[in-house]
Motif scaffolding. Structure first.
Motif, PDB file in Angstrom:
ATOM      1  N   MET A  56      -3.708   0.274   2.101  1.00 14.35           N
ATOM      2  CA  MET A  56      -5.077   0.346   2.610  1.00 14.35           C
ATOM      3  C   MET A  56      -6.021  -0.134   1.520  1.00 14.35           C
ATOM      4  N   LEU A  57      -6.444  -1.373   1.643  1.00 18.68           N
ATOM      5  CA  LEU A  57      -7.373  -1.981   0.687  1.00 18.68           C
ATOM      6  C   LEU A  57      -6.878  -1.858  -0.752  1.00 18.68           C
ATOM      7  N   GLY A  58      -5.597  -2.115  -0.952  1.00 21.02           N
ATOM      8  CA  GLY A  58      -5.020  -2.104  -2.295  1.00 21.02           C
ATOM      9  C   GLY A  58      -4.420  -0.779  -2.729  1.00 21.02           C
ATOM     10  N   ASN A  59      -4.684   0.295  -1.994  1.00 24.09           N
ATOM     11  CA  ASN A  59      -4.090   1.598  -2.312  1.00 24.09           C
ATOM     12  C   ASN A  59      -2.862   1.796  -1.442  1.00 24.09           C
ATOM     13  N   LYS A  60      -1.721   2.040  -2.079  1.00 27.54           N
ATOM     14  CA  LYS A  60      -0.482   2.202  -1.335  1.00 27.54           C
ATOM     15  C   LYS A  60      -0.158   3.676  -1.140  1.00 27.54           C
ATOM     16  N   THR A  61       0.223   4.014   0.095  1.00 35.80           N
ATOM     17  CA  THR A  61       0.634   5.364   0.439  1.00 35.80           C
ATOM     18  C   THR A  61       2.047   5.290   0.995  1.00 35.80           C
ATOM     19  N   TYR A  62       2.931   6.132   0.455  1.00 35.39           N
ATOM     20  CA  TYR A  62       4.317   6.144   0.899  1.00 35.39           C
ATOM     21  C   TYR A  62       4.539   7.363   1.786  1.00 35.39           C
ATOM     22  N   SER A  63       5.160   7.128   2.929  1.00 28.70           N
ATOM     23  CA  SER A  63       5.472   8.205   3.865  1.00 28.70           C
ATOM     24  C   SER A  63       6.989   8.318   3.960  1.00 28.70           C
ATOM     25  N   ILE A  64       7.507   9.522   3.697  1.00 29.85           N
ATOM     26  CA  ILE A  64       8.952   9.754   3.711  1.00 29.85           C
ATOM     27  C   ILE A  64       9.267  10.719   4.838  1.00 29.85           C
TER      28      ILE A  64
END
Length: 126
Positions: A56-64
């Motif tokens: 999201m606009l350069g911010n990465k979020t990881y969902s496990i």
């Protein structure tokens, strides 16, 4: 939650992906084999997880997503190991001649420097 009686169709998925892209969001599934999360006192291990990364606009979020096993964290013990370096006669002679000192002084300096010629010469040069 989804329009159309709760059924999810591929066309809606494409529309959602387009909307996400328009808002600067991008999602990607990762082919992870194992995910490990280390906490203070335990370790969480996910075998065969489903992992998704959302940018999201350069911010990465990881969902496990998956079932986690709790593993007790073993204390890591690091032992100090003393290594004795063998000093050769050639090294002793080189340091002795470079610094103008006796072979005994050169040998002692080499042992203190763990066999490092440059360090031994610098120590004796001062």
């Amino acid at each position: 939650m989804f329009p159309g009686g709760g059924k999810f169709n591929p066309r809606m998925m494409k529309q959602m992906q387009k909307m996400m892209k328009d808002f600067g969001m991008d999602a990607e599934d990762l082919k992870a084999v194992k995910v490990t999360i280390e906490l203070e006192d335990t370790i969480l291990v996910f075998e065969k997880p489903k992992v998704q990364v959302m940018d999201m606009l350069g911010n990465k979020t990881y969902s496990i997503t998956g079932k986690a096993k709790k593993v007790a964290k073993a204390e890591e013990k690091i032992e100090d190991v003393e290594v004795k370096v063998e000093v050769t006669e050639e090294d002793i002679e080189m340091v002795s001649s470079q610094c103008g000192v006796s072979k005994e002084e050169a040998k002692k300096a080499l042992e203190e420097a763990n066999g490092d010629l440059a360090e031994a010469i610098l120590k004796l040069g001062n």
